[in-house]
Design a protein around this motif. Sequence first.
Motif, short mmCIF file in Angstrom:
data_model
loop_
_atom_site.label_atom_id
_atom_site.label_comp_id
_atom_site.label_asym_id
_atom_site.label_seq_id
_atom_site.Cartn_x
_atom_site.Cartn_y
_atom_site.Cartn_z
N PRO A 37 0.80 -1.23 0.00
CA PRO A 37 0.00 0.00 0.00
C PRO A 37 0.83 1.28 0.00
CG PRO A 37 -0.14 -1.10 2.13
CD PRO A 37 0.63 -2.00 1.21
N GLY A 38 2.06 1.24 0.48
CA GLY A 38 2.88 2.43 0.53
C GLY A 38 3.69 2.68 -0.74
N VAL A 39 3.41 1.91 -1.79
CA VAL A 39 4.19 2.00 -3.02
C VAL A 39 3.26 2.40 -4.15
CG1 VAL A 39 5.63 0.70 -4.64
CG2 VAL A 39 5.78 0.23 -2.20
N ALA A 40 3.67 3.39 -4.93
CA ALA A 40 2.88 3.83 -6.07
C ALA A 40 2.79 2.71 -7.11
CB ALA A 40 3.50 5.08 -6.69
N ALA A 41 1.67 2.62 -7.79
CA ALA A 41 1.49 1.60 -8.82
C ALA A 41 2.47 1.82 -9.96
CB ALA A 41 0.06 1.64 -9.34
N SER A 42 2.95 0.72 -10.53
CA SER A 42 3.93 0.82 -11.60
C SER A 42 3.30 0.92 -12.97
CB SER A 42 4.87 -0.39 -11.58
OG SER A 42 4.17 -1.56 -11.97
N GLY A 43 2.07 0.45 -13.11
CA GLY A 43 1.43 0.46 -14.42
C GLY A 43 1.91 -0.69 -15.30
N TRP A 44 2.72 -1.58 -14.74
CA TRP A 44 3.25 -2.70 -15.51
C TRP A 44 2.15 -3.68 -15.84
CZ3 TRP A 44 3.46 -7.98 -14.89
CH2 TRP A 44 4.32 -8.66 -15.73
N ALA B 61 11.57 -7.98 0.13
CA ALA B 61 11.28 -7.27 -1.11
C ALA B 61 9.81 -6.89 -1.26
CB ALA B 61 11.71 -8.15 -2.30
N GLU B 62 9.14 -6.68 -0.13
CA GLU B 62 7.71 -6.37 -0.19
C GLU B 62 7.43 -5.08 -0.96
OE1 GLU B 62 3.90 -6.07 2.76
OE2 GLU B 62 5.85 -5.56 3.56
N ARG B 63 8.36 -4.15 -0.98
CA ARG B 63 8.15 -2.87 -1.66
C ARG B 63 8.87 -2.80 -2.99
NH1 ARG B 63 9.43 -0.83 3.87
NH2 ARG B 63 7.45 -0.73 4.92
N SER B 64 9.19 -3.95 -3.55
CA SER B 64 9.93 -4.03 -4.82
C SER B 64 9.22 -4.99 -5.76
CB SER B 64 11.35 -4.53 -4.58
OG SER B 64 12.03 -3.74 -3.65
N ASP B 65 9.50 -4.84 -7.04
CA ASP B 65 9.07 -5.80 -8.03
C ASP B 65 10.26 -6.71 -8.31
OD1 ASP B 65 6.66 -4.41 -8.20
OD2 ASP B 65 7.31 -3.25 -9.93
N ILE B 66 9.98 -7.95 -8.67
CA ILE B 66 11.04 -8.91 -8.96
C ILE B 66 10.74 -9.56 -10.29
CG2 ILE B 66 12.18 -11.03 -8.21
CD1 ILE B 66 11.32 -10.21 -5.34
N ARG C 187 10.76 0.90 -6.42
CA ARG C 187 9.94 1.94 -7.03
C ARG C 187 10.30 3.33 -6.53
NH1 ARG C 187 4.30 -0.27 -7.63
NH2 ARG C 187 4.63 -2.28 -8.58
N ARG C 188 11.40 3.43 -5.80
CA ARG C 188 11.86 4.74 -5.36
C ARG C 188 13.38 4.71 -5.30
NH1 ARG C 188 13.39 5.19 0.01
NH2 ARG C 188 12.97 7.38 0.03
N HIS C 189 13.97 5.87 -5.27
CA HIS C 189 15.42 5.98 -5.18
C HIS C 189 15.88 5.48 -3.81
CE1 HIS C 189 19.44 7.55 -5.54
NE2 HIS C 189 19.29 8.12 -4.38
N LEU C 190 16.88 4.62 -3.82
CA LEU C 190 17.45 4.12 -2.57
C LEU C 190 18.87 4.66 -2.44
CD1 LEU C 190 16.24 0.41 -2.65
CD2 LEU C 190 15.26 2.32 -1.40
#
Length: 163
Positions: free
Chosen positions: A8-15, A62-67, A79-82
Amino acid sequence: MTLVTKSPGVAASGWEPTPPQERVEFDGDLASRFEVFTARATEEPVRHLLSPEVQTALMALAERSDIEIVGDRVFVLSRRHLPMAEPAYWEWVADLAALVSVLEARGRAEQPAGLADTDSARRTRREALFAAPKGGRAAAMGCLVPLLVGLAAAALITKITTG
């Protein structure tokens, strides 16, 4: 195989998956946190790879990442700069490398070494790494000071030019 976060804290990627990838249904926490896509021909190997132990590790790391796994390559997309200069970033990369080793072992039908996420301080640093940047008073002051200087400069220039 592609895993798209539903955090929920991550913007949708549109993928959107491209054919022949289709959604693979999973039960439990994985289904609430990731959408899993793969070709129908690879659905059973994907289910084998995503054992309950691997699912738990994915949700922790990796809950806030796509794999995306393509052939023998694993791509983890934030989905954000680290901040790569932060030690927590490199701890996270090391944890992801351990997860990839487990995936490789499962793919070869070997018994993988266990994944343990027992270091609570490390988990806290990882969560802070993905936390939204803080705004607040410092950010407001950082915006207001240049605005005030600009207004004062404009008033001074107007005063000088109009006499």
